[in-house]
Scaffold this motif. Sequence first.
Motif, PDB file in Angstrom:
ATOM      1  N   UNK A 291       0.833  -1.191   0.000  1.00 42.16           N
ATOM      2  CA  UNK A 291       0.000   0.000   0.000  1.00 42.16           C
ATOM      3  C   UNK A 291       0.874   1.250   0.000  1.00 42.16           C
ATOM      4  N   UNK A 292       0.469   2.233  -0.793  1.00 40.71           N
ATOM      5  CA  UNK A 292       1.146   3.533  -0.824  1.00 40.71           C
ATOM      6  C   UNK A 292       0.126   4.560  -0.345  1.00 40.71           C
ATOM      7  N   UNK A 293       0.344   5.094   0.841  1.00 40.43           N
ATOM      8  CA  UNK A 293      -0.684   5.888   1.512  1.00 40.43           C
ATOM      9  C   UNK A 293      -0.622   7.385   1.230  1.00 40.43           C
ATOM     10  N   UNK A 294       0.488   7.865   0.692  1.00 41.44           N
ATOM     11  CA  UNK A 294       0.601   9.310   0.480  1.00 41.44           C
ATOM     12  C   UNK A 294       1.394   9.599  -0.783  1.00 41.44           C
ATOM     13  N   UNK A 295       1.327  10.850  -1.199  1.00 41.31           N
ATOM     14  CA  UNK A 295       2.039  11.279  -2.406  1.00 41.31           C
ATOM     15  C   UNK A 295       2.919  12.467  -2.048  1.00 41.31           C
ATOM     16  N   UNK A 296       4.248  12.250  -2.114  1.00 36.97           N
ATOM     17  CA  UNK A 296       5.193  13.287  -1.714  1.00 36.97           C
ATOM     18  C   UNK A 296       6.084  13.752  -2.861  1.00 36.97           C
ATOM     19  N   UNK A 297       6.247  12.911  -3.903  1.00 40.57           N
ATOM     20  CA  UNK A 297       7.188  13.209  -4.969  1.00 40.57           C
ATOM     21  C   UNK A 297       6.508  13.925  -6.137  1.00 40.57           C
ATOM     22  N   UNK A 298       7.262  14.755  -6.837  1.00 38.47           N
ATOM     23  CA  UNK A 298       6.777  15.429  -8.037  1.00 38.47           C
ATOM     24  C   UNK A 298       6.994  14.538  -9.255  1.00 38.47           C
ATOM     25  N   UNK A 299       6.485  14.984 -10.403  1.00 38.61           N
ATOM     26  CA  UNK A 299       6.693  14.252 -11.656  1.00 38.61           C
ATOM     27  C   UNK A 299       8.181  14.103 -11.931  1.00 38.61           C
ATOM     28  N   UNK A 300       8.908  15.199 -11.792  1.00 33.40           N
ATOM     29  CA  UNK A 300      10.339  15.176 -12.093  1.00 33.40           C
ATOM     30  C   UNK A 300      11.088  14.242 -11.153  1.00 33.40           C
ATOM     31  N   UNK A 301      10.760  14.272  -9.867  1.00 33.60           N
ATOM     32  CA  UNK A 301      11.455  13.423  -8.896  1.00 33.60           C
ATOM     33  C   UNK A 301      11.168  11.947  -9.158  1.00 33.60           C
ATOM     34  N   UNK A 302       9.911  11.602  -9.442  1.00 31.45           N
ATOM     35  CA  UNK A 302       9.570  10.206  -9.723  1.00 31.45           C
ATOM     36  C   UNK A 302      10.270   9.726 -10.989  1.00 31.45           C
ATOM     37  N   UNK A 303      10.331  10.561 -12.005  1.00 29.38           N
ATOM     38  CA  UNK A 303      11.013  10.184 -13.253  1.00 29.38           C
ATOM     39  C   UNK A 303      12.494   9.970 -13.021  1.00 29.38           C
ATOM     40  N   UNK A 304      13.105  10.812 -12.225  1.00 30.77           N
ATOM     41  CA  UNK A 304      14.532  10.653 -11.925  1.00 30.77           C
ATOM     42  C   UNK A 304      14.796   9.360 -11.161  1.00 30.77           C
ATOM     43  N   UNK A 305      13.903   8.981 -10.227  1.00 28.15           N
ATOM     44  CA  UNK A 305      14.058   7.714  -9.494  1.00 28.15           C
ATOM     45  C   UNK A 305      13.961   6.535 -10.467  1.00 28.15           C
ATOM     46  N   UNK A 306      12.994   6.605 -11.379  1.00 26.98           N
ATOM     47  CA  UNK A 306      12.835   5.533 -12.356  1.00 26.98           C
ATOM     48  C   UNK A 306      14.054   5.442 -13.282  1.00 26.98           C
ATOM     49  N   UNK A 307      14.564   6.587 -13.724  1.00 26.30           N
ATOM     50  CA  UNK A 307      15.734   6.595 -14.601  1.00 26.30           C
ATOM     51  C   UNK A 307      16.959   6.005 -13.904  1.00 26.30           C
TER      52      UNK A 307
END
Length: 453
Positions: A291-307
Amino acid sequence: MYRRLSMVMFPVLLIALVGAGVWGYREHQEKNAILIKAENQYQRAFNNLAFHMNELNEQLGNALAVGANSSVFHRKCLVNVWRISSEAQNEINQLPLTLLPFSKTEDFLSSISKFSYHTAVRDLTKEPLSDQEVSLLEKLYERSKELSSELRKIQSQVLDQNIRWMDVEMAIATQDMQSDNTIIDGFKTVDNKVMEFTDVDFGPSNLNLFNTGKVRKLEGKDISKDEAKKIAFEFLQLPEDLEVTIAENGKGTEYESYSVTLVDEQDDGSRLNVDVAKRGGKVLYFMNHRDVDSSQLSVEEATQRAQRFLDDHDYGELTPVSYDTYQNTASITFATVQDDVIIYPQKLVVQVALDNGEITGLHATDFVYESHTRQLEQPTLTLEEARSVLNTNFQVDSTNLALIENDLNEEVVCYEFTGRINGGIYRIYINGNTGMEEKIEHIKASDQAAQQA
């Protein structure tokens, strides 16, 4: 006492009786209204089906009436055939035939629809109808004439005998197939007749026109279950002493794989799944069911984690092309880049938990099965020549070269223009050799933000 009680109760009972009668009458009227509405819908759908089958036959005849080089008229007729056959399929779905074997007729109409679409969208001026396709049109013309005739017979019998479609639905619902029912018997006759159309060969390419999955043999040797387990643990960077279950999928097919399922007791007890290709041992799929209960990251931050995750696992040069969120999880699609060309058929999706940036999923089947070096040809049109095809009001934000699959399932190199018009953001793919608009996509602002991350 009794008389006094009777004087009180009699009016009450009379009122209740009248009320019950009125209520029952209204219920009866509402029920009849619903039945009449359903009956009218069935009659309309069937009459439209009979009409469109006759119209389909006429359009096929029109296509055969002109010369082999009449590309414009052929395209017009084939587009009409595609439209009419699609409408006929929709009308079949509106009839109470879900429990009645009528699938062969639906398949036949579906094949006609696919064949006509596949043929109409190609450039018939350069690639006119072949002798085989003309022969196929002749057979379709004769077969559609037979089906149209059978449907007209049913239509005539329904009118002459005043048959109700609601009786058909009742017979199907009660599985009373032994009763004398003209409509049921008529549709059985139509479906059996279609089964006799063994001389109609649409060809393997046309039958699989909308089958987007490709079977490409993977390189490497077959791995064992133990090897699949080791690959999964190395991919997840987990100790190998955890308990797992391993299942084998797709045995005997080109998509053979192992599903490795384990519980990560060292973290939060979440269940992890990893699918590994049997041939070559590439990871096809990974999912962390937590379960993921909250949203803290931005589009750019999530993309950088994936990259960063893709770089750590040596997936090569990729670029983000789209971004979606669901239940505090981001799904970022990446496509391979070869010689500065975006290879859209070879793509994968990385899921990122937006609470802490953990990678919770990977869908890499397309990436694995489409992973090969392509011989890319430079487009014959220049960038400016391709840009001249665009609407003059289209404001271009960026351009790329991209390899995509067109409507004929052919890989073509296009100029990808991303820009704005009518208050929306679009990607327009212009064929680098012909200047044709191969595809147009309405995209979200988050997709652009992901690409710029």
